[in-house]
Design an enzyme around this catalytic site. Structure first.
Site, PDB file in Angstrom:
ATOM      1  N   HIS A  39       0.868  -1.183   0.000  1.00  0.00           N
ATOM      2  CA  HIS A  39       0.000   0.000   0.000  1.00  0.00           C
ATOM      3  C   HIS A  39       0.901   1.229   0.000  1.00  0.00           C
ATOM      4  O   HIS A  39       1.702   1.423   0.909  1.00  0.00           O
ATOM      5  CB  HIS A  39      -0.921   0.024   1.215  1.00  0.00           C
ATOM      6  N   CYS A  40       0.766   2.054  -1.025  1.00  0.00           N
ATOM      7  CA  CYS A  40       1.667   3.193  -1.211  1.00  0.00           C
ATOM      8  C   CYS A  40       0.995   4.483  -0.740  1.00  0.00           C
ATOM      9  O   CYS A  40      -0.065   4.862  -1.259  1.00  0.00           O
ATOM     10  CB  CYS A  40       2.072   3.309  -2.681  1.00  0.00           C
ATOM     11  N   VAL A  41       1.614   5.159   0.217  1.00  0.00           N
ATOM     12  CA  VAL A  41       1.032   6.402   0.728  1.00  0.00           C
ATOM     13  C   VAL A  41       1.119   7.520  -0.302  1.00  0.00           C
ATOM     14  O   VAL A  41       0.297   8.444  -0.299  1.00  0.00           O
ATOM     15  CB  VAL A  41       1.740   6.843   2.029  1.00  0.00           C
ATOM     16  N   VAL A  95      -1.871   6.986  -2.494  1.00  0.00           N
ATOM     17  CA  VAL A  95      -3.103   6.792  -1.713  1.00  0.00           C
ATOM     18  C   VAL A  95      -3.892   5.617  -2.285  1.00  0.00           C
ATOM     19  O   VAL A  95      -5.105   5.700  -2.495  1.00  0.00           O
ATOM     20  CB  VAL A  95      -3.968   8.071  -1.693  1.00  0.00           C
ATOM     21  N   ASN A  96      -3.204   4.540  -2.568  1.00  0.00           N
ATOM     22  CA  ASN A  96      -3.842   3.384  -3.190  1.00  0.00           C
ATOM     23  C   ASN A  96      -2.942   2.169  -2.985  1.00  0.00           C
ATOM     24  O   ASN A  96      -1.748   2.296  -2.725  1.00  0.00           O
ATOM     25  CB  ASN A  96      -4.049   3.633  -4.685  1.00  0.00           C
TER      26      ASN A  96
END
EC number: 2.3.1.225
Length: 307
Positions: free
Chosen positions: A156-158, A161-162
């Site tokens: 999950h990549c900040v 945001v996905n």
């Protein structure tokens, strides 16, 4: 002892639920960095240089064309990751069988006995998520931030945001690639202006434009170095047909079920049509002939189970 170490490593991810609060702030932060960079490169330094004439104008024009091209590809790839669903398990999904090769329904085999009480199974095609209360395909993992199972989940990549999964992993890699090229270019073209700050010569410009140039150089240098590390890591993962999560899970395993060779591993992410390798998208032909691009089924080594 190995099982305990693995558990400790994965307990770190329970803190990822706090990432939900970041929301679109990270997108605004990315756009803010792009805005500062654009102001420093185009409006402050190389845009005005176009009117100077001679080689200075030609050099400025070349830099601006390359800058805008890489910026366009960066933003295209970035928003493709942001707005593309990484892939979720279809309702009532069941693993497929190949009756022509004599395969039986995995749900009727001994592998499925007690599956709902244990998420692991000797058959990688049959797994159960107790949080979603549903079956999930191989290479699928539950994201504690999104609260759902994601196909071929990488992480999950900040920044986007996905989740990064089967359907947007290529776009994420292209985002890293174009970000590295863009930030490296900006670092190089702003370096003479940055060095001038430490000279005794008088520097033209207002305090605001000078501060923006200084900030843009520092930000792009930092991003170029950090993104380079991530890019090298993911190139290694693609070469071995492995995700970030799988790399943690199999860190003591020398053989990997889905490692089909570097060429096929690469094609499973980028497709077979070379014209689309550097574009965040796939041809209809690739989507039709490569079911692995949909994230539900992945070919494995034919002789893996006998090794």
């Amino acid at each position: 002892m190995h099982r305990s170490g693995t558990t400790m490593a994965w307990n770190v991810f329970k803190f990822c639920t706090a990432l939900r609060g970041l929301g679109s702030i990270m997108i605004l932060l990315v756009l803010g960095v792009v805005g500062v960079t654009y102001y420093a490169v185009v409006l402050t330094n190389y845009g005005p240089a176009l009117s100077q004439g001679g080689l200075d104008s030609l050099a400025a024009l070349t830099i601006l064309i390359l800058f805008h091209f890489l910026l366009a590809m960066l933003l295209w790839s970035y928003f493709s990751v942001v707005f593309t669903d990484p892939g979720v398990v279809p309702p009532n999904w069941r693993p497929s069988t190949d009756e022509e090769r004599g395969e039986s329904d995995p749900l009727n085999s001994l592998d499925f006995v007690g599956l709902q009480s244990d998420s692991s199974s000797s058959n990688p095609r049959v797994r159960f998520c107790r949080k979603c209360n549903q079956l999930k395909p191989s290479r699928c993992h539950h994201c504690s931030v999104c609260g759902r199972c994601v196909l071929k989940m990488d992480h999950h990549c900040v920044w986007v945001v996905n989740c990064v999964g089967a359907l947007n992993y290529k776009y994420f890699l292209l985002f890293l690639f174009y970000t590295f090229l863009e930030t490296t270019l900006v670092t190089l073209v702003l370096m003479p202006h940055f060095i001038a700050f430490f000279s005794d010569e008088e520097i033209p410009g207002t305090p605001g434009t000078l501060a923006t140039t200084f900030l843009a150089f520092v930000l792009n240098l930092a991003f170029a170095l950090s993104v380079m590390g991530f890019l090298i890591m993911h190139i290694s993962l693609v070469a071995g047909n492995t995700t970030t999560i799988e790399a943690y899970e199999k860190k003591t395993t020398t053989k990997w079920r889905y490692d089909l060779g570097k060429k096929k591993n690469f094609e499973q992410v980028f497709g077979m049509d070379k014209r689309y390798w550097l574009i965040p998208g796939y041809t209809e032909e690739d989507l039709r002939r490569m079911p692995e691009l949909q994230g539900l089924e992945y070919p494995s080594k034919p002789d893996f189970d006998s090794q």
